[in-house]
Design a protein around this motif. Sequence first.
Motif, PDB file in Angstrom:
ATOM      1  N   UNK A  11       0.774  -1.133  -0.071  1.00  0.00           N
ATOM      2  CA  UNK A  11      -0.016  -0.096   0.067  1.00  0.00           C
ATOM      3  C   UNK A  11       0.759   1.357  -0.006  1.00  0.00           C
ATOM      4  N   UNK A  12       2.119   1.407   0.774  1.00  0.00           N
ATOM      5  CA  UNK A  12       2.936   2.372   0.701  1.00  0.00           C
ATOM      6  C   UNK A  12       3.966   2.184   1.621  1.00  0.00           C
ATOM      7  N   UNK A  13       4.493   3.452   1.822  1.00  0.00           N
ATOM      8  CA  UNK A  13       5.637   3.569   2.876  1.00  0.00           C
ATOM      9  C   UNK A  13       5.354   4.370   4.105  1.00  0.00           C
ATOM     10  N   UNK A  20       4.039  -0.757   4.128  1.00  0.00           N
ATOM     11  CA  UNK A  20       2.606  -1.300   4.597  1.00  0.00           C
ATOM     12  C   UNK A  20       1.958  -1.966   3.458  1.00  0.00           C
ATOM     13  N   UNK A  21       1.463  -2.894   3.910  1.00  0.00           N
ATOM     14  CA  UNK A  21       0.902  -4.159   2.842  1.00  0.00           C
ATOM     15  C   UNK A  21      -0.237  -4.820   3.510  1.00  0.00           C
ATOM     16  N   UNK A  22      -0.927  -5.171   2.493  1.00  0.00           N
ATOM     17  CA  UNK A  22      -2.311  -5.918   3.053  1.00  0.00           C
ATOM     18  C   UNK A  22      -1.978  -7.289   2.411  1.00  0.00           C
ATOM     19  N   UNK A  30       5.867  -3.756   7.566  1.00  0.00           N
ATOM     20  CA  UNK A  30       7.320  -4.240   7.585  1.00  0.00           C
ATOM     21  C   UNK A  30       8.346  -3.448   7.584  1.00  0.00           C
ATOM     22  N   UNK A  31       9.417  -3.699   8.485  1.00  0.00           N
ATOM     23  CA  UNK A  31      10.643  -2.854   8.666  1.00  0.00           C
ATOM     24  C   UNK A  31      11.160  -2.933   7.644  1.00  0.00           C
ATOM     25  N   UNK A 153      10.331  -1.092  -5.835  1.00  0.00           N
ATOM     26  CA  UNK A 153      11.376  -1.655  -4.778  1.00  0.00           C
ATOM     27  C   UNK A 153      10.778  -2.324  -3.470  1.00  0.00           C
ATOM     28  N   UNK A 154       9.788  -1.537  -3.102  1.00  0.00           N
ATOM     29  CA  UNK A 154       8.977  -2.026  -1.986  1.00  0.00           C
ATOM     30  C   UNK A 154       8.112  -3.403  -2.276  1.00  0.00           C
ATOM     31  N   UNK A 155       7.430  -3.392  -3.470  1.00  0.00           N
ATOM     32  CA  UNK A 155       6.954  -4.792  -3.796  1.00  0.00           C
ATOM     33  C   UNK A 155       7.983  -5.877  -3.988  1.00  0.00           C
TER      34      UNK A 155
END
Length: 194
Positions: A11-13, A20-22, A30-31, A153-155
């Motif tokens: 979802x974002x940072x 932040x994910x779902x 997630x750190x 990069x987050x994904x």
Amino acid sequence: EVVTSGRRRVLGQFANAYIVAEDAEGLLVVDQHNAHERVLFDKYADIDRRRKWPVKMSLVPLLFDLTPSQAVALEATGQALQDAGFRVEEMGGRSYALLEYPDIFRPEDALATFLEVLDESKDAAGAGRRDQVLATMACKSAVKAGEPLPPEKMEFLVEELFKTSDPALCPHGRPIVVRILKSQVEKGLRRPPN
């Protein structure tokens, strides 16, 4: 333990430190540093098992001095460091030169990592020494808290985290993910469950 079901969607940072994910069960926080450290540690452990560390040679050897305790740690940890691609030469007295290092580092980061391994390896013994070297290398080369990450990069990081040997803990034993169940959100907002 982090249990996941189904597909995760980033979802974002948050605060440039947490992804932040779902998923089907709720939210995951997630750190980003600890997650990247775990991903890199597993990658480095695989490289180490195959003894295929790519190294760089210092064009100009990096000179440094060791404290007496670091010199003792070098005696104990030297083989694990050498196996990971670090090659040092004694220059006389307490002075040493870093001649080769793993190509995952810039020269100044390689030296900082080398010295940090010596400082952190005092308590490790035997096989634990090798893991300590790899954990420190992963920590020093992982993204940092406070670093903005692009969505791709987050994904990638979240996807790779859940392929690792232990997505719940970084190599130093710190938690990586906090799960907030959908039912907790609904209870907190006094919303009836769907």
